[in-house]
Design a protein around this motif. Sequence first.
Motif, mmCIF file in Angstrom:
data_model
loop_
_atom_site.group_PDB
_atom_site.id
_atom_site.type_symbol
_atom_site.label_atom_id
_atom_site.label_comp_id
_atom_site.label_asym_id
_atom_site.label_seq_id
_atom_site.Cartn_x
_atom_site.Cartn_y
_atom_site.Cartn_z
ATOM 1 N N ASN A 1 62.848 115.240 23.701
ATOM 2 C CA ASN A 1 63.788 115.489 24.779
ATOM 3 C C ASN A 1 63.549 114.571 25.969
ATOM 4 O OD1 ASN A 1 65.160 117.455 23.419
ATOM 5 N ND2 ASN A 1 63.891 119.125 24.223
ATOM 6 N N THR A 2 62.309 114.151 26.118
ATOM 7 C CA THR A 2 61.990 113.266 27.249
ATOM 8 C C THR A 2 62.629 111.900 27.089
ATOM 9 O OG1 THR A 2 59.785 114.151 26.738
ATOM 10 C CG2 THR A 2 60.037 112.986 28.756
ATOM 11 N N LEU A 3 62.759 111.440 25.861
ATOM 12 C CA LEU A 3 63.372 110.132 25.632
ATOM 13 C C LEU A 3 64.837 110.106 26.041
ATOM 14 C CD1 LEU A 3 61.846 109.050 22.198
ATOM 15 C CD2 LEU A 3 61.307 108.199 24.465
ATOM 16 N N ILE A 4 65.480 111.255 26.016
ATOM 17 C CA ILE A 4 66.880 111.329 26.428
ATOM 18 C C ILE A 4 67.008 110.956 27.903
ATOM 19 C CG2 ILE A 4 68.811 112.922 26.768
ATOM 20 C CD1 ILE A 4 67.860 114.397 24.254
ATOM 21 N N TYR A 5 65.966 111.251 28.681
ATOM 22 C CA TYR A 5 65.987 110.929 30.109
ATOM 23 C C TYR A 5 65.363 109.563 30.399
ATOM 24 C CZ TYR A 5 67.045 115.857 30.523
ATOM 25 O OH TYR A 5 67.627 117.081 30.396
ATOM 26 N N LEU A 6 64.315 109.198 29.658
ATOM 27 C CA LEU A 6 63.582 107.974 29.963
ATOM 28 C C LEU A 6 64.343 106.708 29.564
ATOM 29 C CD1 LEU A 6 59.914 108.915 29.055
ATOM 30 C CD2 LEU A 6 60.959 108.711 31.302
ATOM 31 N N ILE A 7 65.067 106.744 28.464
ATOM 32 C CA ILE A 7 65.795 105.547 28.029
ATOM 33 C C ILE A 7 66.889 105.153 29.025
ATOM 34 C CG2 ILE A 7 67.323 104.630 26.240
ATOM 35 C CD1 ILE A 7 65.536 106.031 24.187
ATOM 36 N N VAL B 1 66.968 105.837 32.223
ATOM 37 C CA VAL B 1 66.279 105.425 33.447
ATOM 38 C C VAL B 1 65.744 104.008 33.295
ATOM 39 C CG1 VAL B 1 64.247 105.873 34.878
ATOM 40 C CG2 VAL B 1 65.722 107.751 34.203
ATOM 41 N N ALA B 2 65.141 103.708 32.150
ATOM 42 C CA ALA B 2 64.608 102.370 31.909
ATOM 43 C C ALA B 2 65.724 101.326 31.867
ATOM 44 C CB ALA B 2 63.816 102.350 30.602
ATOM 45 N N LEU B 3 66.833 101.648 31.229
ATOM 46 C CA LEU B 3 67.954 100.715 31.169
ATOM 47 C C LEU B 3 68.573 100.485 32.551
ATOM 48 C CD1 LEU B 3 69.687 101.804 27.846
ATOM 49 C CD2 LEU B 3 68.354 99.725 28.274
ATOM 50 N N SER B 4 68.672 101.543 33.339
ATOM 51 C CA SER B 4 69.252 101.375 34.675
ATOM 52 C C SER B 4 68.323 100.580 35.585
ATOM 53 C CB SER B 4 69.587 102.724 35.288
ATOM 54 O OG SER B 4 68.423 103.489 35.453
ATOM 55 N N LEU B 5 67.015 100.766 35.480
ATOM 56 C CA LEU B 5 66.082 99.968 36.265
ATOM 57 C C LEU B 5 66.103 98.504 35.840
ATOM 58 C CD1 LEU B 5 62.977 102.307 36.626
ATOM 59 C CD2 LEU B 5 64.602 101.623 38.388
ATOM 60 N N GLY B 6 66.215 98.254 34.558
ATOM 61 C CA GLY B 6 66.343 96.881 34.077
ATOM 62 C C GLY B 6 67.627 96.233 34.562
ATOM 63 N N GLY B 7 68.718 96.988 34.536
ATOM 64 C CA GLY B 7 69.993 96.471 35.041
ATOM 65 C C GLY B 7 69.931 96.204 36.536
ATOM 66 N N LEU B 8 69.254 97.071 37.278
ATOM 67 C CA LEU B 8 69.095 96.868 38.716
ATOM 68 C C LEU B 8 68.282 95.606 39.005
ATOM 69 C CD1 LEU B 8 69.640 98.140 41.506
ATOM 70 C CD2 LEU B 8 67.441 99.288 41.261
ATOM 71 N N GLY B 9 67.245 95.381 38.226
ATOM 72 C CA GLY B 9 66.454 94.153 38.381
ATOM 73 C C GLY B 9 67.267 92.916 38.052
#
Length: 68
Positions: A2-8, A10-18
């Motif tokens: 269930n944690t991966l549903i939230y972490l993936i 978040v990781a993609l949005s942080l990468g896009g922000l960078g």
Amino acid sequence: MNTLIYLIPVALSLGGLGLVAFLWALKSGQYEDLDGASWRILDDGDREGDSSQASCLAKINLPKPTEG
């Protein structure tokens, strides 16, 4: 699992922000003058009318340190 549903996302949005920040830096010319910064750090700032800290401190007559 269930944690991966939230972490993936978040990781993609942080990468896009960078990526957006990097593209903004390219567009605004942050990488245009790479040699200028290296020369500015070596500049003494002894020009007339320069109000930098280095030029102000150079005008103060401090006694030279004695060798001992």
